[in-house]
Design a protein around this motif. Structure first.
Motif, PDB file in Angstrom:
ATOM      1  N   GLU A 108      45.783  56.030  17.427  1.00 19.98           N
ATOM      2  CA  GLU A 108      45.867  57.319  17.618  1.00 19.98           C
ATOM      3  C   GLU A 108      45.423  58.149  19.030  1.00 19.98           C
ATOM      4  N   LYS A 149      43.543  60.808  21.278  1.00 19.27           N
ATOM      5  CA  LYS A 149      42.787  61.732  21.123  1.00 19.27           C
ATOM      6  C   LYS A 149      43.138  63.015  21.808  1.00 19.27           C
ATOM      7  N   THR A 150      42.561  64.135  20.977  1.00 21.02           N
ATOM      8  CA  THR A 150      42.837  65.471  21.386  1.00 21.02           C
ATOM      9  C   THR A 150      41.787  65.776  22.304  1.00 21.02           C
ATOM     10  N   ARG A 151      42.452  66.504  23.401  1.00 18.89           N
ATOM     11  CA  ARG A 151      41.664  67.128  24.529  1.00 18.89           C
ATOM     12  C   ARG A 151      41.951  68.380  24.894  1.00 18.89           C
ATOM     13  N   ASN A 175      44.160  72.759  22.835  1.00 16.14           N
ATOM     14  CA  ASN A 175      43.431  71.488  22.722  1.00 16.14           C
ATOM     15  C   ASN A 175      44.898  70.707  22.056  1.00 16.14           C
ATOM     16  N   LYS A 225      47.137  66.628  22.390  1.00 15.61           N
ATOM     17  CA  LYS A 225      47.319  65.126  22.588  1.00 15.61           C
ATOM     18  C   LYS A 225      48.215  65.123  24.084  1.00 15.61           C
TER      19      LYS A 225
END
Length: 99
Positions: A2, A4-6, A70, A72
Motif C-alpha cells: 500500500e 503511503k499518503t504524503r 494529502n 499517494k
C-alpha cells in the motif's frame, strides 16, 4: 504494498489570456483528479496574474494557483500527466512537503 499518503504542494501557471470559465474548468479537473484517487485537498490559493521571471511559450505573465493536498504518489503521477496534456497550463511543479 500500500502506498503511503504524503503531503504535496502543486503550483501551476495558466495562460494569462484564458477566460475565467476555462480557468475554472482546469481547476475543477485538477481537484477531481485528486479526489477521484482518494486524495484530500487541504488548501487552494489562487494568486492571480503575476509577471513571469522569463518568457515561457511567448507569455510574459501567467495566472498562478497553489494547491496543497494529502495524496499517494499515484495521484502525483496522474496530475503530472494531465498537466502535460492540458493546453491552458504553461508550467507546473509538484513537490513533497516536509512533515
Amino acid at each position: 504494498m500500500e502506498l503511503k499518503t504524503r503531503t504535496y504542494e502543486t503550483t501551476f501557471v495558466l495562460k494569462p489570456d484564458l477566460e475565467d470559465e476555462e480557468k475554472e474548468q482546469i481547476l475543477t479537473r485538477v481537484k477531481n483528479t485528486i479526489l477521484d484517487h482518494d486524495g484530500e485537498i487541504t488548501e487552494v490559493d489562487a494568486w492571480g496574474k503575476r509577471q513571469l521571471a522569463y518568457e515561457i511559450k511567448d507569455y510574459r505573465s501567467g495566472d498562478y494557483t497553489i494547491l496543497e493536498m494529502n495524496a499517494k504518489t499515484s495521484v502525483v503521477k496522474e496530475l503530472e500527466r494531465i498537466f502535460k496534456i492540458m493546453d491552458g497550463v504553461i508550467r507546473y511543479l509538484v513537490v513533497k512537503k516536509e512533515s
